[in-house]
Structure formats: C-alpha cells, structure tokens
Design a protein around this motif. Structure first.
Motif, PDB file in Angstrom:
ATOM      1  N   LEU A  87       1.681   9.247  -6.025  1.00 32.32           N
ATOM      2  CA  LEU A  87       2.086  10.625  -5.723  1.00 32.32           C
ATOM      3  C   LEU A  87       3.169  11.114  -6.678  1.00 32.32           C
ATOM      4  CD1 LEU A  87       2.094  10.603  -1.819  1.00 32.32           C
ATOM      5  CD2 LEU A  87       0.469  11.712  -3.356  1.00 32.32           C
ATOM      6  N   VAL A  88       4.134  10.270  -6.992  1.00 28.03           N
ATOM      7  CA  VAL A  88       5.214  10.680  -7.899  1.00 28.03           C
ATOM      8  C   VAL A  88       4.672  10.945  -9.293  1.00 28.03           C
ATOM      9  CG1 VAL A  88       7.313   9.860  -9.050  1.00 28.03           C
ATOM     10  CG2 VAL A  88       7.062   9.600  -6.586  1.00 28.03           C
ATOM     11  N   VAL A  89       3.837  10.034  -9.797  1.00 24.31           N
ATOM     12  CA  VAL A  89       3.273  10.219 -11.144  1.00 24.31           C
ATOM     13  C   VAL A  89       2.390  11.458 -11.174  1.00 24.31           C
ATOM     14  CG1 VAL A  89       1.696   9.200 -12.837  1.00 24.31           C
ATOM     15  CG2 VAL A  89       3.451   7.798 -11.784  1.00 24.31           C
ATOM     16  N   GLY A  90       1.603  11.676 -10.138  1.00 29.81           N
ATOM     17  CA  GLY A  90       0.762  12.875 -10.071  1.00 29.81           C
ATOM     18  C   GLY A  90       1.582  14.151 -10.053  1.00 29.81           C
ATOM     19  N   THR A  91       2.677  14.144  -9.306  1.00 31.20           N
ATOM     20  CA  THR A  91       3.543  15.321  -9.240  1.00 31.20           C
ATOM     21  C   THR A  91       4.167  15.623 -10.601  1.00 31.20           C
ATOM     22  OG1 THR A  91       4.052  14.802  -6.939  1.00 31.20           O
ATOM     23  CG2 THR A  91       5.549  16.303  -8.068  1.00 31.20           C
ATOM     24  N   SER A  98       3.399  18.995 -12.743  1.00 27.00           N
ATOM     25  CA  SER A  98       4.496  19.892 -13.101  1.00 27.00           C
ATOM     26  C   SER A  98       4.583  20.087 -14.612  1.00 27.00           C
ATOM     27  CB  SER A  98       5.819  19.355 -12.549  1.00 27.00           C
ATOM     28  OG  SER A  98       6.130  18.119 -13.172  1.00 27.00           O
ATOM     29  N   MET A  99       4.294  19.036 -15.374  1.00 24.29           N
ATOM     30  CA  MET A  99       4.280  19.201 -16.842  1.00 24.29           C
ATOM     31  C   MET A  99       3.150  20.130 -17.271  1.00 24.29           C
ATOM     32  SD  MET A  99       5.340  15.323 -18.100  1.00 24.29           S
ATOM     33  CE  MET A  99       4.077  15.303 -19.281  1.00 24.29           C
ATOM     34  N   VAL A 156       0.840  -1.203   0.000  1.00 23.65           N
ATOM     35  CA  VAL A 156       0.000   0.000   0.000  1.00 23.65           C
ATOM     36  C   VAL A 156       0.874   1.251   0.000  1.00 23.65           C
ATOM     37  CG1 VAL A 156      -1.654   1.318   1.381  1.00 23.65           C
ATOM     38  CG2 VAL A 156      -1.976  -1.137   1.063  1.00 23.65           C
ATOM     39  N   GLY A 157       1.932   1.245   0.794  1.00 24.85           N
ATOM     40  CA  GLY A 157       2.832   2.402   0.826  1.00 24.85           C
ATOM     41  C   GLY A 157       3.526   2.614  -0.510  1.00 24.85           C
ATOM     42  N   GLY A 158       3.980   1.508  -1.133  1.00 22.98           N
ATOM     43  CA  GLY A 158       4.627   1.630  -2.437  1.00 22.98           C
ATOM     44  C   GLY A 158       3.676   2.133  -3.504  1.00 22.98           C
ATOM     45  N   GLY A 159       2.444   1.633  -3.504  1.00 26.49           N
ATOM     46  CA  GLY A 159       1.448   2.101  -4.464  1.00 26.49           C
ATOM     47  C   GLY A 159       1.124   3.572  -4.281  1.00 26.49           C
ATOM     48  N   THR A 160       1.015   3.989  -3.020  1.00 24.08           N
ATOM     49  CA  THR A 160       0.749   5.400  -2.735  1.00 24.08           C
ATOM     50  C   THR A 160       1.899   6.277  -3.221  1.00 24.08           C
ATOM     51  OG1 THR A 160      -0.517   4.744  -0.798  1.00 24.08           O
ATOM     52  CG2 THR A 160       0.192   7.032  -0.897  1.00 24.08           C
ATOM     53  N   ALA A 161       3.127   5.823  -2.991  1.00 19.44           N
ATOM     54  CA  ALA A 161       4.288   6.603  -3.438  1.00 19.44           C
ATOM     55  C   ALA A 161       4.310   6.722  -4.961  1.00 19.44           C
ATOM     56  CB  ALA A 161       5.577   5.942  -2.941  1.00 19.44           C
ATOM     57  N   VAL A 162       3.998   5.648  -5.653  1.00 22.18           N
ATOM     58  CA  VAL A 162       3.982   5.696  -7.123  1.00 22.18           C
ATOM     59  C   VAL A 162       2.920   6.667  -7.612  1.00 22.18           C
ATOM     60  CG1 VAL A 162       3.424   4.326  -9.174  1.00 22.18           C
ATOM     61  CG2 VAL A 162       4.964   3.409  -7.458  1.00 22.18           C
TER      62      VAL A 162
END
Length: 102
Positions: free
Chosen positions: A64-68, A72-73, A56-62
């Motif tokens: 958040l990173v993709v959303g960021t 930004s783009m 769950v933590g890894g999925g959340t991190a992915v």
C-alpha cells in the motif's frame, strides 16, 4: 581489388606433441558405511499463526505504501504537465494578441 582475401590457417610453430593416450582404469565400488544422518547446524524456523498474520499485514502495508508513492508521483507529473500546457496556451495567446494590435 574487389576480390575478398581469404585468410589462411597459420602453420603451428615450434614442437608439436602427439596426443596423450588415455588408458581406462577399473572402477571399484566401495560399500557405503552406515553413517548417521547429519543434524542441522541451525534451528529451523517455525511460523506460528500470529507470525503469519504479522507477515501478511506487513507485506500488505508495504504494497500500500509503495502504491501510494507511485500514484502520487504519477499525479504530480500529470499536474505539472497540465500546468505547463496551460502556461504555453496563455503565452501563445498573449503573443498573438500583441501581434494583432500592431
């Protein structure tokens, strides 16, 4: 000239074989032999509570990173568009003021 030409079905060429006759056969049901249940070739995956939390933590991190990255783009495109629009206004203003002086 204006009449459509309807294609005709071509006649079969060569020797035409008559359709084969299919005769029914008797169905014999075999008595199923008692066989032991097959065992799995590979072990099943068992998730521990710690592994579930890590997933769950890894999925959340992915997410958040993709959303960021996507946000930004989008911001980079918006800022670039706004700066190009401002440059176009400045150039148009310079050209208009130069034409008034003459």
């Amino acid at each position: 000239m204006f009449r459509p030409k309807i294609p005709t079905m071509p006649q079969p060429t060569g020797r035409v074989a008559p359709p084969a006759v299919v005769e029914p056969t008797a169905v014999i049901q075999a008595v199923p032999a008692s066989t032991p249940a097959p065992t799995a070739a590979r072990p099943t995956v068992q998730l521990t509570p710690g592994a579930v939390i890590a997933l769950v933590g890894g999925g959340t991190a992915v997410v958040l990173v993709v959303g960021t990255v996507l946000v930004s783009m989008l911001l980079a495109i918006a800022i670039t568009g706004a700066s190009v629009a401002i440059c176009a206004l400045v150039v148009r203003s310079l050209i208009a003021s130069e034409n008034r002086r003459r």
